[in-house]
Design a protein around this motif. Structure first.
Motif, mmCIF file in Angstrom:
data_model
loop_
_atom_site.group_PDB
_atom_site.id
_atom_site.type_symbol
_atom_site.label_atom_id
_atom_site.label_comp_id
_atom_site.label_asym_id
_atom_site.label_seq_id
_atom_site.Cartn_x
_atom_site.Cartn_y
_atom_site.Cartn_z
ATOM 1 N N VAL A 68 106.253 55.223 -67.592
ATOM 2 C CA VAL A 68 107.701 55.120 -67.720
ATOM 3 C C VAL A 68 108.344 56.352 -67.106
ATOM 4 O O VAL A 68 107.710 57.400 -66.945
ATOM 5 C CB VAL A 68 108.129 54.962 -69.197
ATOM 6 N N ASP A 69 109.609 56.221 -66.755
ATOM 7 C CA ASP A 69 110.360 57.318 -66.144
ATOM 8 C C ASP A 69 111.116 58.057 -67.234
ATOM 9 O O ASP A 69 112.020 57.513 -67.870
ATOM 10 C CB ASP A 69 111.327 56.774 -65.090
ATOM 11 N N LEU A 70 110.743 59.309 -67.440
ATOM 12 C CA LEU A 70 111.357 60.137 -68.468
ATOM 13 C C LEU A 70 112.387 61.092 -67.873
ATOM 14 O O LEU A 70 112.670 62.135 -68.442
ATOM 15 C CB LEU A 70 110.274 60.942 -69.199
ATOM 16 N N GLY A 71 112.917 60.725 -66.711
ATOM 17 C CA GLY A 71 113.774 61.641 -65.983
ATOM 18 C C GLY A 71 113.015 62.369 -64.896
ATOM 19 O O GLY A 71 113.572 63.211 -64.188
ATOM 20 N N THR A 72 111.733 62.044 -64.740
ATOM 21 C CA THR A 72 110.907 62.690 -63.725
ATOM 22 C C THR A 72 111.126 62.103 -62.345
ATOM 23 O O THR A 72 110.677 62.666 -61.353
ATOM 24 C CB THR A 72 109.419 62.547 -64.076
ATOM 25 N N GLY A 73 111.774 60.951 -62.266
ATOM 26 C CA GLY A 73 112.008 60.311 -60.981
ATOM 27 C C GLY A 73 110.847 59.478 -60.487
ATOM 28 O O GLY A 73 110.802 59.113 -59.307
ATOM 29 N N ILE A 74 109.897 59.097 -61.369
ATOM 30 C CA ILE A 74 108.753 58.334 -60.871
ATOM 31 C C ILE A 74 109.142 56.912 -60.479
ATOM 32 O O ILE A 74 108.449 56.284 -59.679
ATOM 33 C CB ILE A 74 107.575 58.310 -61.873
ATOM 34 N N ARG A 75 110.239 56.397 -61.013
ATOM 35 C CA ARG A 75 110.698 55.077 -60.561
ATOM 36 C C ARG A 75 110.968 55.120 -59.058
ATOM 37 O O ARG A 75 110.609 54.201 -58.321
ATOM 38 C CB ARG A 75 111.956 54.661 -61.331
ATOM 39 N N THR A 76 111.578 56.192 -58.607
ATOM 40 C CA THR A 76 111.867 56.341 -57.179
ATOM 41 C C THR A 76 110.598 56.617 -56.395
ATOM 42 O O THR A 76 110.347 56.009 -55.345
ATOM 43 C CB THR A 76 112.879 57.479 -56.975
ATOM 44 N N ALA A 77 109.773 57.549 -56.890
ATOM 45 C CA ALA A 77 108.570 57.935 -56.149
ATOM 46 C C ALA A 77 107.589 56.773 -56.018
ATOM 47 O O ALA A 77 107.003 56.556 -54.947
ATOM 48 C CB ALA A 77 107.897 59.115 -56.844
ATOM 49 N N LEU A 78 107.398 55.995 -57.081
ATOM 50 C CA LEU A 78 106.495 54.852 -57.008
ATOM 51 C C LEU A 78 107.039 53.787 -56.059
ATOM 52 O O LEU A 78 106.276 53.153 -55.315
ATOM 53 C CB LEU A 78 106.278 54.258 -58.405
ATOM 54 N N ALA A 79 108.349 53.597 -56.068
ATOM 55 C CA ALA A 79 108.949 52.648 -55.123
ATOM 56 C C ALA A 79 108.737 53.122 -53.690
ATOM 57 O O ALA A 79 108.507 52.311 -52.778
ATOM 58 C CB ALA A 79 110.435 52.485 -55.419
ATOM 59 N N GLN A 80 108.789 54.435 -53.471
ATOM 60 C CA GLN A 80 108.522 54.972 -52.131
ATOM 61 C C GLN A 80 107.092 54.664 -51.701
ATOM 62 O O GLN A 80 106.840 54.319 -50.543
ATOM 63 C CB GLN A 80 108.747 56.483 -52.113
#
Length: 775
Positions: A68-80
């Motif tokens: 899950v994204d805790l404000g780390t921005g992994i939603r964006t990075a994984l989409a990249q």
């Protein structure tokens, strides 16, 4: 119009859809039990294969990850990562994170492992889908796949538009399900066009627009409001009194409040459900609840003594060289003890959850919970146990919440909501109070560290004998304890070994860990035991350098054998304008040329200025663990001689995270690391109620029982304010050919850097992390 990528709500929705390409993997087998580690919640094969990626006929892609994204921005990075492997516009990728009905079970979002480890199958799935698309286009155009080119979601066989086809057209009319091929050919990093570039976070626009992305804002038809009454033993998670302390609940005491729908009492769990939130709040204040006498908690006014007295089992992790002989022959022996306090997650917003109990639920789901959990699949298992259900009958919909970087009260309030929703027969939203969040959230564990060592006759390190004691941090979900669904038995886990080995090369080295049961209810907080360990390692190496009369950066470089680490240390020191020195009070008059002209206080001023340096590499997971990113910090610190006030003016961070998927995200994370670490170093410490003084009478109203958590509002648990935030500068070590490493919890160096400045400013040495420090 809603894209097809956003429509599926279950695994079946993916597998039964038409006009789609789906990449799946069989549920991984449960890992073998790891000695000394909390039990892992494995995936359930009854749910069918795990969905990793789906490419739809409209050209959109659903990508799924269990973290899950805790404000780390992994939603964006994984989409990249997905968009890169597919050569697809980033806007076409829809990420699903953590939802138990859709996302794969990849464990809790911890240890900076989201990109380092758990992005790998997603990247493979995207590469496999790309190869399938090329094969389809090759057959359509009669052109070898090697002669085709993929750009922006289309396959091209030359420049003629007639020989170009969009992804969606290639999957239309089919339903293709591919088992994951771990050997799928990945794109060469030299060909990356998206990974490695700074991309704005994809979650920000919805937040700016006020859309419902936070669980606190979630509303459903027919929703009721719940509040819980907590027992008096805040901070406890073991002992026979847990679940056995409630004496009575006088429901008639709230008869005058309108709209009360239920009062729920199960052992020591007490909750209220009302039609309106203000009435639930009023009932929380006015419900008369009596508690039996209970034995109290251990006094923690002497934290070091309490940890030393806690029974422990010792593990020897490292034993190299001749430590005892070297200690006996040390020219300058140095025995030092370092104490790290209990700290809070200190989430700005108290935890909240919404639960809906559906005995005849759709697709067999009887309980759906919207929660801000950091570990949705573990929470699902806990809720199933609490409610007496199979895990497949529980659906945890993960929503964003107040930041946590560890386990705050999010799981606890989700379980509260589940119990109240079942009793009320309607959806129930439960919001904790600030006092409940502060008092009951599992704390970041305290730690006691002792280093025995010193210098030899040549000024080198004679030996390094490190021993750390770490009270465990299992923290079962609170409702499970209060209802006695699980027995409140103290468990000792092997969690104190993170970064226990120092990062420097010492010929005579011994590392021991004392594993022990919890003293206070605790769970993982950013860095777990690694941050306190780094505090001790960096404090001690600084003391060694001072005793040897050597500049602390030069001394560290003497003992760094890792070339990447040494390069990072040099680059960071240079960027920060490190001034070599061998002792304290480098700037006793507050008029050093490095200060801005308008910030100089002149000769004889009361402000002392110093620099501190620290280095760490975060090593996580079960011993010997995995190395994540490297980090070096230089902190410019000011200390007022009279008041003792400390201000961190500037922090320069050197960071080596391997390949940076999104440099902007890395930068944001480092800024968050600096702010949180500065706050933890300078201010944060949980206070506990002192032992009762003999009075010969009854306990006065409002006096807390001995040993319970006393920090229950921001006044008693201050955090860094906006005006205290330092200037932050980042040195990125570009490593495009290296694998990406975690960067979410690389903050161990920061506390060492802050505390080294204590010495550099005025010569005072601190070996205990304390809030509101005084000189």
């Amino acid at each position: 119009m809603t894209r097809r990528a956003e429509q599926p709500r279950t695994r079946s929705d993916f597998l039964n859809a038409r006009d789609v390409l789906v990449v799946v993997r069989e549920t991984p087998p449960a890992p073998p039990a790891a000695n000394g580690q909390p039990a892992v919640v494995a995936g359930n094969p009854a749910e069918g294969p795990e969905i990793l990626l789906a490419l739809w006929s409209d050209g959109s892609v659903t990508a799924l990850n269990g973290h899950v994204d805790l404000g780390t921005g992994i939603r964006t990075a994984l989409a990249q990562v997905v968009a890169e492997e597919l050569d697809l516009p980033l806007s076409q990728v829809h990420m699903v994170l953590g939802d138990t009905a859709r996302a794969p079970n990849q464990g809790a979002t911890i240890a900076s492992a989201s990109l380092q480890i758990h992005a790998v199958p997603l990247r493979q799935a995207a590469a496999q889908a790309r190869a399938w698309l090329l094969a389809q286009a090759s057959e359509r155009f009669g052109v070898q796949p090697s002669l085709l080119e993929v750009r922006e979601g289309r396959v091209h066989a030359g420049e003629d538009p007639a020989f170009s086809v969009p992804f969606g057209e290639l999957v239309a009319g089919t339903r293709t399900v591919l088992p994951l091929d771990g050997a799928a050919r990945l794109k060469d990093p030299k060909d990356y066009r998206l990974v490695g570039t700074a991309v704005p976070r994809v979650d920000i626009p919805a937040k700016l627009a006020g859309e419902t992305v936070f669980v606190h804002d979630m509303r459903v038809p027919g929703m009721l409001h719940g509040r819980v009454v907590r027992p008096p033993y805040a901070g406890a998670d073991h002992g026979d009194f847990i679940g056995n302390t409630l004496e009575s609940v006088d429901e008639s005491s709230i008869d005058h409040i309108p709209g009360i729908r239920a009062v729920v009492v199960i052992r020591d769990f007490v909750g209220i459900v009302a039609e309106r939130e203000e009435h639930a709040e009023q009932a929380l204040r006015e419900l008369r609840v009596r508690w039996k006498a209970w034995p109290g908690l251990p006094a923690l006014d002497d934290l070091e003594g309490a940890i030393r007295a806690n029974p422990a089992t010792q593990r020897l992790l490292v034993d190299e060289g001749r430590v005892d002989e070297a200690l006996a022959n040390a020219a300058q022996p140095m025995l030092r003890t370092y104490v790290w306090p209990y700290q809070m997650h200190a989430s700005i917003g108290p935890s909240c959850a919404l639960a809906h109990w559906q005995p005849e639920g759709d697709a067999g789901v009887q309980l759906r919970v919207w929660a801000g959990s950091q570990n949705p699949h573990v929470l699902r298992a806990d809720l199933a146990k609490l409610m007496g259900l199979e895990d497949v009958a529980v659906d945890v919909v993960r929503m964003e919440a107040a930041g946590c970087y560890g386990r705050n009260g999010a799981d606890d309030v989700a379980a509260d909501a589940a119990l109240l929703a079942r009793a009320a027969g309607a959806p129930v939203r439960v919001q904790l109070t600030r006092e409940q969040e502060h008092a009951w959230e599992p704390k970041g564990a305290a730690q006691l560290m002792q280093v025995n060592g010193g210098l030899d006759a040549e000024g080198g390190v004679a030996a390094y004998d490190f021993e750390t004691s770490y009270p465990s941090n299992g923290a079962p979900t609170l409702a499970l304890l209060l209802t006695r669904t699980v027995e409140p038995v103290a468990q000792a886990f092997e969690m104190g070994d993170r970064t226990a080995r120092p990062p420097y090369a010492y010929e005579n080295l011994r590392v021991k860990v004392n594993d022990m049961a919890p003293i206070v209810r605790a769970s993982w907080l950013r860095g777990v035991s690694a941050l306190p360990s780094s505090f001790a390692h960096e404090s001690y190496v600084d003391e060694l350098a001072t005793a040897a009369g050597v500049d602390p950066v030069a001394f560290r470089l003497r003992h760094l054998r890792d070339p990447r680490a040494a390069e990072l240390v040099r680059e960071t020191a240079q960027k920060a304008g490190w001034r070599m020195r061998t002792g304290p009070q480098e700037d006793a008059d507050g008029d050093h040329p490095s200060r801005r002209a308008d910030a100089r206080v002149g000769p004889g001023g009361d402000v002392l200025f110093g620099q501190g340096f620290a280095y760490a590499r975060y090593v996580h997971s079960k011993w010997p663990g995995f190395g994540a990113a490297w980090s070096a910090w230089v902190a410019d610190v000011e200390v007022h001689k009279t008041t003792g006030e400390v201000h961190v003016r500037r922090v320069v961070v050197g960071h080596d995270a391997g390949l940076m998927v999104n440099p902007a995200g890395v930068e944001h994370q480092i800024h968050g690391n600096v702010i949180q670490t500065t706050s933890r170093a300078l201010k944060e410490r949980v206070d506990f109620a002192p032992p009762a003084q003999p009075s010969g009478g009854e306990t006065l109203p409002g006096v807390l029982p001995a040993g319970v958590v006393a920090s229950r509002e921001w006044g008693s648990y201050p955090i860094l304010s906006f005006r205290e935030v330092p200037v932050i500068e980042v040195v990125h070590m570009q490593r495009p050919g290296e694998p990406p490493l975690g960067r979410g919890v690389v903050l161990g160096a920061g506390d060492g850097g802050d505390r080294e400045c204590d010495l550099r400013c005025d010569g005072v040495r601190f070996r205990r992390r304390r809030s509101r420090r005084r000189w």
